[in-house]
Design a protein around this motif. Structure first.
Motif, short mmCIF file in Angstrom:
data_model
loop_
_atom_site.label_atom_id
_atom_site.label_comp_id
_atom_site.label_asym_id
_atom_site.label_seq_id
_atom_site.Cartn_x
_atom_site.Cartn_y
_atom_site.Cartn_z
N GLN A 243 51.28 -12.20 -24.67
CA GLN A 243 50.26 -13.24 -24.74
C GLN A 243 50.29 -14.07 -23.46
O GLN A 243 51.36 -14.51 -23.02
CB GLN A 243 50.49 -14.15 -25.95
N ASP A 244 49.12 -14.25 -22.89
CA ASP A 244 48.97 -15.04 -21.67
C ASP A 244 49.83 -14.51 -20.52
O ASP A 244 50.31 -15.28 -19.68
CB ASP A 244 49.28 -16.52 -21.94
N SER B 217 46.95 -10.30 -25.33
CA SER B 217 45.94 -11.27 -25.76
C SER B 217 46.06 -12.54 -24.93
O SER B 217 47.11 -12.83 -24.34
CB SER B 217 46.11 -11.59 -27.26
N PHE B 218 44.96 -13.31 -24.91
CA PHE B 218 44.91 -14.54 -24.12
C PHE B 218 44.39 -15.69 -24.97
O PHE B 218 43.58 -15.49 -25.88
CB PHE B 218 43.99 -14.36 -22.91
N VAL B 219 44.85 -16.89 -24.63
CA VAL B 219 44.23 -18.09 -25.20
C VAL B 219 43.16 -18.53 -24.23
O VAL B 219 43.09 -18.07 -23.09
CB VAL B 219 45.28 -19.21 -25.41
N ARG B 220 42.30 -19.43 -24.67
CA ARG B 220 41.18 -19.84 -23.83
C ARG B 220 41.64 -20.46 -22.51
O ARG B 220 42.65 -21.16 -22.45
CB ARG B 220 40.29 -20.85 -24.58
N THR C 230 43.01 -19.39 -19.88
CA THR C 230 44.14 -18.91 -19.10
C THR C 230 43.66 -18.17 -17.87
O THR C 230 42.57 -17.60 -17.85
CB THR C 230 45.03 -17.98 -19.95
N GLY D 168 41.03 -14.01 -19.41
CA GLY D 168 41.06 -15.08 -20.40
C GLY D 168 39.71 -15.71 -20.64
O GLY D 168 39.51 -16.38 -21.65
#
Length: 761
Positions: A421-422, A449-452, A454, A547
């Motif tokens: 992640q990220d 996966s990514f958070v907003r 990034t 991201g």
């Protein structure tokens, strides 16, 4: 009386055995002797090739000569033993010739079976090659008995035939080279028109650098990790993960599982620093053929660009014919990477060390090849496997910003797979990889996966003519050890330097982007055509996601109508429309569900978007999706496989080379629509079809179906700026975008669609 009878009976049996054994070799004369020599040569060749693929560590010459000596003894003893049995039975045949044939046949079958042939395949091909060898010996004997003039005439005929057919192998190897050049030229023209030129990231940077090693100070085979090591590192105890360390492995390395060394080759830029650092780790190769020096071409390039590169030695965890491979080797590979980070932290704090104050532990990257690629991802997701290991460096003391997998494995370890992640991720895979024939890096790509907001991104590159081994300069050009490499030989491989050019280009660009925040290579990851001016001529497929990507549908649910909140779909005139797993060459799921669409003549697929599914569009967005052209499947499956006429089949084959005819239409809430051919943005290339062997029927025999299918669906990411549609129809309002439709203009056809969404301009 009885005693005299028994003595007489024994004497008769003895005389009979003596008579039968006295003529054991009487029939092995003339041309049969040539056959015996041919069979002995066959067995010697097989053993020599096997010895080269089963190194002992004493050198190739020792391995080959020892194998030849043992084979010669075994050939004589076993053939003689079989001769005795045949003589006792009383068969009137060339007995030693028969014995040598049986020995050579069994040996050939065993060698082929060990070379990834199945049992019946080994028996079939082993028997065939033995019969051919014996026949050649007989033919040589027959020729030797000819008159000299006839031998000369026959030799002349053989030379003429050989010369006249000399171009045949080259003809077989010809084909896609010109197509690749043409495709490359077309791609370059498109990219130049779009203004997507970028500097060549494979060119050396401005930094001078030096090379040195660190190690335990005691190594039986490599002085650079022994007395010539610039830095002494600590050994580590891995006995909690290794239950068995064979004595042969102990004798070869001089240490056991309680004292594994931390060895590394370093390419360090000159200057004060601190510099980003990348740890590179090899995969599973023969233990006796060291792998860690095989990434020097990357180390030199990265150091010249201001990045410390370290090639980590894990050869002692690799496979050996003589001592197997340690259990839990995948966890060990990841664990050792983390141990190296800890050791580097100690060096970085030591005023006497060349590392002192030079490493930026907030900018760490991990690069791995094969099993090393999976180990790099596992080490990044360390809490999944080492949650309570206090001997590892504190997670807060370093940051892994990016991970690279060169043809990585992706096996479940303790029933789990790594998830990132990220963290930026890059994976490269060759379509002609005869070791890992499936694109396993594609699976890990799907688990990033990514958070907003990034800055991280992920990218993949599938290379038509690349294989597994040529990413490492020490592994040779073949993906398989001898003698299997004689049979598993894909055609039209990239030259080794060309394949490494691809690796240098993408690895350097990726690490400059993720460790040095260089945005100049953004277009290369989004569209491989941006690099065609400096990439080798072959076909490429790439995926990209950042991201900033906003997913509309990933087709993971079972409901094909309601894709997500505010997103619905409908289809027209399709013969198949379903959410299903993408499958590899063995028909196994790749861990990612996509949308499979199939049509006979024409059809369409529409996705309707309600405002809440998109939100406010401040900028004109870019429509993005991943698509795999699966037309090649149609010839082998229902409903088309049995229905295609010869003309339709020929038309399908011709069209597969040209790509699919697909239009994309977007519409706004008022119904204003604009429609453009997908080829206006990028062609829909057919799947890569790879044959790994050259003998008829061998694909289905080798490796228990490993090469069962000649292709697997590989996605290509497409970017369609909505401003291009607005230019086509000014009435279309991108800020009110409400619908996207795919029109399939010509059939039959089949695609797989995934990751439909948008990204800001």
């Amino acid at each position: 009386m009885n005693l005299e009878y028994r003595i007489t009976a024994k004497r008769k049996i003895k005389d009979r055995l003596k008579r039968r054994l006295s003529g054991m070799y009487a029939r092995d004369v003339g041309i049969w002797r040539f056959s015996i020599v041919a069979l002995w040569l066959l067995s010697c060749v097989g053993v020599a090739l096997s010895a080269m693929g089963m190194p002992t560590g004493f050198g190739v010459l020792f391995d080959v000569f020892a194998g030849l000596a043992l084979n010669t003894i075994a050939f004589a003893v076993c053939s003689a033993a079989i001769t005795i049995i045949i003589s006792l039975v009383g068969l009137r045949i060339p007995r030693f010739t028969t014995g040598s044939t049986i020995y050579s046949g069994i040996l050939a079958c065993c060698i082929l079976y060990d070379s990834q042939f199945g049992l019946w395949g080994a028996i079939l091909y082993g028997t065939a090659v033995t019969v051919i060898a014996a026949g050649l010996g007989i033919a040589a004997g027959w020729i030797a008995r000819m008159r000299r003039t006839r031998r000369v005439a026959l030799a002349a005929i053989v030379v003429i035939v050989a010369y006249s057919t000399a171009g045949y192998p080259r003809f077989l190897l010809a084909g896609s080279g010109a197509d690749a050049d043409s495709a490359a030229d077309d791609g370059k023209a498109v990219v130049q028109a779009l203004g997507a030129q970028i500097p060549d990231p494979s060119m050396p940077g401005d930094f001078e650098f030096r090379t040195f090693t660190y190690g335990s100070g005691e190594d039986l085979h490599r002085s650079e990790f022994g007395p010539d090591a610039a830095e002494l590192s600590s050994s580590v105890d891995a006995s909690s993960m290794i239950s068995d360390w064979p004595w042969l492995r102990d004798k070869f390395w001089g240490f056991d599982e309680k004292s594994l060394p931390l060895n590394g080759r370093v390419w360090m830029p000159d200057g004060e620093g601190p510099f980003p650092v990348v740890l590179m780790v090899h995969g599973n190769h023969l233990m006796e053929q060291f792998s860690d020096d095989g990434y020097g071409y990357l180390g030199e390039l990265l150091a010249s660009k201001g990045i410390i590169a370290i090639s980590v030695d894990e050869n002692f965890l690799n496979y050996s014919v003589w001592s197997g491979i340690p259990d839990q080797d995948m966890k060990l590979r990841a664990w050792l990477l983390l141990k190296h980070i800890g050791q580097l932290q100690l060096f970085n704090a030591d005023r006497q060390s060349p590392f002192y104050g030079r490493i930026d532990f907030g900018n760490v990257a991990l690069l791995g090849h094969s099993r090393g690629g999976q180990a790099a991802a596992m080490a990044t997701d360390r809490e999944r496997w080492f949650p309570n290991d206090r001997g590892l460096p504190d997670q807060a003391s370093y940051t892994v910003r990016s991970v690279i997998g060169l043809a990585p494995t992706d096996t479940a370890i303790d029933g789990q797979w790594s998830e990132l992640q990220d963290v930026s991720y890059l994976t490269l895979q060759g379509a002609k990889d005869a070791d890992l024939v499936n694109f396993y890096g594609d699976r890990q790509y799907g688990r990033v996966s990514f958070v907003r907001n990034t800055q991280a991104f992920k990218a993949s590159l599938y290379i038509e003519d690349a294989n597994h081994s040529q990413f490492n300069t020490e592994w040779g050009e073949s993906d398989n050890a001898l003698p299997a490499s004689l049979f598993i030989r894909p055609k039209e491989l990239l030259e080794p330097e060309d394949q490494r050019q691809v690796a240098k280009t993408y690895v350097a660009a990726f690490l400059e982007a993720t460790l040095q925040d260089d945005e100049s290579y953004d277009s290369l990851f989004r569209d491989y055509r941006a690099g065609l001016s400096f990439l080798p001529a072959t076909r490429y497929f790439n995926q990209f996601e950042s991201g900033g990507f906003r997913r509309i549908a990933d087709f993971s649910g079972q409901d094909r109508i309601r894709l997500s909140e505010g997103v619905t779909a409908e289809a027209t005139a399709l013969t198949d429309w379903r959410h299903t797993d993408a499958r590899d060459r063995q028909g196994e799921g790749k861990g990612d569900t996509g949308l499979e669409l199939e049509w006979k003549e024409k059809g369409s697929y529409t996705v309707h978007l309600r405002p809440e599914a998109i939100g406010e569009l401040e900028d004109i967005p870019i429509l993005m999706f991943s698509l795999a052209n699966m037309e090649r499947d149609l010839a082998d499956e229902e409903p088309f496989g049995d229905e295609l006429t010869p003309d339709e089949a020929a038309k399908l084959e011709e069209r597969m080379e040209a790509g699919l005819s697909i239009d994309v239409e977007v519409a706004d809430e008022a119904g204003n629509a604009a429609r453009l051919p997908l080829s206006r943005f990028m062609e829909t290339e057919p799947q890569v079809a790879t044959k790994f062997t050259w003998l008829p029927g061998m694909e289905s025999v080798l490796s228990e179906g490993k090469f069962k299918d000649i292709e697997e669906p590989v996605y290509q990411t497409y970017e369609l700026p909505l401003e291009r549609f607005a230019a086509e129809n000014p009435a279309f309002d991108p800020s009110e975008w409400a619908e996207v439709t795919f029109y399939f203009n010509e059939g039959p056809g089949k695609i797989m669609l995934d990751d439909l969404g948008w990204m800001p301009e």
